[in-house]
Design a protein around this motif. Sequence first.
Motif, PDB file in Angstrom:
ATOM      1  N   LEU A 245       0.778  -1.157   0.002  1.00  0.00           N
ATOM      2  CA  LEU A 245       0.053   0.048   0.185  1.00  0.00           C
ATOM      3  C   LEU A 245       0.847   1.169  -0.080  1.00  0.00           C
ATOM      4  N   VAL A 246       1.030   1.925  -1.113  1.00  0.00           N
ATOM      5  CA  VAL A 246       2.190   2.791  -1.464  1.00  0.00           C
ATOM      6  C   VAL A 246       1.495   4.385  -1.094  1.00  0.00           C
ATOM      7  N   THR A 247       2.175   5.100  -0.542  1.00  0.00           N
ATOM      8  CA  THR A 247       2.156   6.443  -0.717  1.00  0.00           C
ATOM      9  C   THR A 247       3.392   7.287  -1.080  1.00  0.00           C
ATOM     10  N   VAL A 248       3.421   8.242  -1.977  1.00  0.00           N
ATOM     11  CA  VAL A 248       4.685   8.809  -2.305  1.00  0.00           C
ATOM     12  C   VAL A 248       4.561  10.223  -1.981  1.00  0.00           C
ATOM     13  N   VAL A 249       5.435  10.681  -1.291  1.00  0.00           N
ATOM     14  CA  VAL A 249       5.620  12.138  -0.739  1.00  0.00           C
ATOM     15  C   VAL A 249       6.811  12.918  -1.195  1.00  0.00           C
ATOM     16  N   ASP A 250       6.522  14.229  -1.772  1.00  0.00           N
ATOM     17  CA  ASP A 250       7.446  15.029  -2.255  1.00  0.00           C
ATOM     18  C   ASP A 250       7.293  16.443  -1.914  1.00  0.00           C
ATOM     19  N   GLY A 251       8.371  17.101  -1.266  1.00  0.00           N
ATOM     20  CA  GLY A 251       8.270  18.573  -0.913  1.00  0.00           C
ATOM     21  C   GLY A 251       7.934  19.277  -1.996  1.00  0.00           C
TER      22      GLY A 251
END
Length: 503
Positions: free
Chosen positions: A57-63
């Motif tokens: 179950l993937v969540t990608v974060v990027d500033g």
Amino acid sequence: MTPGRNGQSGQAVPGARRQGTGERAGAEAFAGLRVTVAGLGVSGVSTARALARLGALVTVVDGGEGARQRSAAAELAAEGIESRLGDGATLPEGTQCVVTSPGWRPDSPLFAAAGAVGAEVIGDVELAWRLRDLDGRAPAPWLAVTGTNGKTTTVRMLAAILGAAGLRTAAVGNIGSPLLDAVLADPPYDVLAVELSSYQLHWAPSVRPHSAAVLNLAPDHLDWHGSMAAYAADKGRIYEGNEVACVYNAADPATEDLVRKADVVEGCRAIGFTLGLPRPSELGVVDGVLADRAFVADRRNQAQELAEVSDIDPPAPHNVANALAAAALARAFGVPPHAVRDGLRAFTPDAHRIQHVAQVAGVAYVDDSKATNTHAAEASLAAYGSVVWIAGGLAKGASFDDLVRAAAPRLRGAVLIGADRALVAAALARHAPDVPVVDLDRTDTGAMAAAVHEATRLARQGDTVLLAPACASMDMFTNYNERGDAFAAAVRALAADRAETKQ
């Protein structure tokens, strides 16, 4: 015992252990696991897709939340993968593991939050290592390369040599092609040539290459690592668990010291490379020939010819060193001598790496925009006898005294550009006061053309106008590629003008 010296039988690395397979994890380890991927770059997107295929179950974060991030997020959303832009510090609820892209600093708030809830933080390279035997496949061995400079060239040379031996291979890792894609490729590769940065090695605690090389060590990325000792320690991780050879630079004692500290498989050997005559357990140069005294039956009394220096493009000293390191890794994998020669002959260097652009009125123009630190620039300058040097940009805290002191005898003149050019100018004033210096106080799009014009004015027939900035490019350009392209365009315009004038 001193690694790679004196020809002792075996040349085993001190502290060797019997085996070091590292952690392995099949698909079942990720099914249903809540994973946060840090970063929406090339490796982050590859990681997110691979994990989703494994049932995570993937969540990608990027500033960031610019056009590039929005485009990547849209692609992932179409595959059912969630992305959160504009906030790289908040850990998604329920995260059990974080997989970070290279470059995210160890002191990132995201990782602190992960530690607070007991979530493991690993890098994309570590993930690739754990998945390399997915579905019971025989994993391709890794021949790994790191160092402050020369990594990409060496890895691409290595891939060319392995290919010339008939092996299915790829140059992957920090070189731009995601390592995870190569590890999961079908059909699988025979062997992988892997470039690893200090960032990637920091987040890869269980990677255990077949053989590895550290090309050189010089201060770089110290703001990220915190100290030179920490930077060197992360580079040294590449030797952990090596099975056959730890390849080091005989001219750089720091690389040999990392071999001494490594915990490797019993029987693994320390193999040096040198631009001089090779001693037993070394590769070196004899009368213009690359010679192997490491992987021969009687290394005390024998040497195997591998290739000629003239087979290397370009045959600059630091590039010959790169070729020797690549050859050492290939030989450690059992590649025959003819493949070293054929691979080096077939190799074409990437753009902006000591690339000859043109010869105009007896002056050579060379683009080494990739020389973004002093160590790389010093190697580039050492390749030419009389140089008009174009330098400057973002210094990243570097000192230029040692560089200028070493280069002073070969400097015809210098043209300085960029935000921190005053630091280079000051070093020139201290250590090369007789060298003419042009200080270009401009950062507009025409600045590089002006620099080429001024360098041409200073140059004499037989000189080399060399772009080797010793600095990062982002003060004036998007990246070093754009900087090199601007230089090449200015040189081509100069050549066209001279040709038109003659008509």
